[in-house]
Design an enzyme around this catalytic site. Sequence first.
Site, PDB file in Angstrom:
ATOM      1  N   HIS A 151       0.828  -1.203   0.000  1.00 53.57           N
ATOM      2  CA  HIS A 151       0.000   0.000   0.000  1.00 53.57           C
ATOM      3  C   HIS A 151       0.866   1.257   0.000  1.00 53.57           C
ATOM      4  O   HIS A 151       0.630   2.199  -0.777  1.00 53.57           O
ATOM      5  CB  HIS A 151      -0.900  -0.024   1.243  1.00 53.57           C
ATOM      6  CG  HIS A 151      -1.686   1.227   1.461  1.00 53.57           C
ATOM      7  ND1 HIS A 151      -2.987   1.383   1.045  1.00 53.57           N
ATOM      8  CD2 HIS A 151      -1.345   2.396   2.075  1.00 53.57           C
ATOM      9  CE1 HIS A 151      -3.418   2.590   1.376  1.00 53.57           C
ATOM     10  NE2 HIS A 151      -2.445   3.230   2.007  1.00 53.57           N
ATOM     11  N   GLU A 152       1.908   1.275   0.839  1.00 54.18           N
ATOM     12  CA  GLU A 152       2.770   2.454   0.927  1.00 54.18           C
ATOM     13  C   GLU A 152       3.610   2.625  -0.339  1.00 54.18           C
ATOM     14  O   GLU A 152       3.810   3.748  -0.822  1.00 54.18           O
ATOM     15  CB  GLU A 152       3.668   2.353   2.160  1.00 54.18           C
ATOM     16  CG  GLU A 152       2.914   2.352   3.484  1.00 54.18           C
ATOM     17  CD  GLU A 152       2.046   3.586   3.669  1.00 54.18           C
ATOM     18  OE1 GLU A 152       2.445   4.668   3.206  1.00 54.18           O
ATOM     19  OE2 GLU A 152       0.954   3.465   4.258  1.00 54.18           O
ATOM     20  N   HIS A 177       1.631   4.329  -3.048  1.00 54.85           N
ATOM     21  CA  HIS A 177       1.575   5.788  -2.949  1.00 54.85           C
ATOM     22  C   HIS A 177       2.768   6.425  -3.673  1.00 54.85           C
ATOM     23  O   HIS A 177       2.620   7.445  -4.358  1.00 54.85           O
ATOM     24  CB  HIS A 177       1.610   6.222  -1.481  1.00 54.85           C
ATOM     25  CG  HIS A 177       0.287   6.153  -0.784  1.00 54.85           C
ATOM     26  ND1 HIS A 177      -0.849   6.793  -1.256  1.00 54.85           N
ATOM     27  CD2 HIS A 177      -0.092   5.538   0.373  1.00 54.85           C
ATOM     28  CE1 HIS A 177      -1.859   6.575  -0.430  1.00 54.85           C
ATOM     29  NE2 HIS A 177      -1.431   5.819   0.570  1.00 54.85           N
ATOM     30  N   GLU A 200      -6.157   6.922  -1.503  1.00 58.40           N
ATOM     31  CA  GLU A 200      -6.083   5.775  -0.598  1.00 58.40           C
ATOM     32  C   GLU A 200      -6.620   4.516  -1.266  1.00 58.40           C
ATOM     33  O   GLU A 200      -6.066   3.426  -1.119  1.00 58.40           O
ATOM     34  CB  GLU A 200      -6.863   6.071   0.688  1.00 58.40           C
ATOM     35  CG  GLU A 200      -6.158   7.014   1.631  1.00 58.40           C
ATOM     36  CD  GLU A 200      -4.864   6.423   2.166  1.00 58.40           C
ATOM     37  OE1 GLU A 200      -4.870   5.272   2.639  1.00 58.40           O
ATOM     38  OE2 GLU A 200      -3.834   7.105   2.107  1.00 58.40           O
TER      39      GLU A 200
END
Length: 271
Positions: A144-145, A148, A202
């Site tokens: 997920h990070e 980004h 997100e």
Amino acid sequence: MISLFRLGGLTAAVLLAGCQAVNTTSGGAVGVERKQYMFSMLSTEQVNQMYAQSYQQTLSEASSKGQLDKSSSNAKRVNTVAQRLIAQAPIFRPDAAQWDWQVNLVDSDEVNANCGPGGKIIVYSGLIDKLKLTDDELAAVMGHEIAHALREHGREAMSRAYAQQMGVGIGSALLGIGQGGADLANQVVEYSLTLPNSRGNENEADLIGLELSARAGYNPNAALTLWQKMGQAGGSAPPELLSTHPSDSTRMANLQAAIPKVMPLYEQARK
């Protein structure tokens, strides 16, 4: 008197002149296809360089406190999971293969992890220890990070902030309003532009992170248990309308809908 419709058109024209629509990543199996508007005067290289300096400062501070963990079992786990995820990053954007990726574990009770522009990863030991993360769940949060960073959400947020400042200034000048009116205009821009896009970012990170994890051989179903644990650790959450993050129910629904798309990638990676 200038009408609000004309004002909006003038402001948008000025702002768009300084922005460019880009595709930072491919859509992947999860289909993240949204074009992003980036300020042309704010390059990827500039943002990566600025963040690299901040990242090194964070590492220096952690090292001076004896918190930079290079040798524990958790540090080895973090590095192993990260390398498997990083190997999949070029599928979404080929230039990520040339990034100066760095991975570090900081010994702290903080329940957090991040991957800044250019591939600078920090995981805090509190995330692993307090949530008792499995490797699959660790891959979910790190994926997920990393997503980004691949999508350049940080640069996009900075571009929105620049556009917001310019828009308020232009609107104030055209309408002849004072600081009170400018504050109101600022709130309008924030709630109509910044917050919805943040929630969208997100969701994009959830989806791309899910695919990265699956391609790296980590069970994508772990994303569900990860966010369940995060929700329990976070306590009460604000209403989704005023939050920059999806509600738990929305996040779970989006992930559950996407898991069948990436499960074949996971099964192939496992072979």
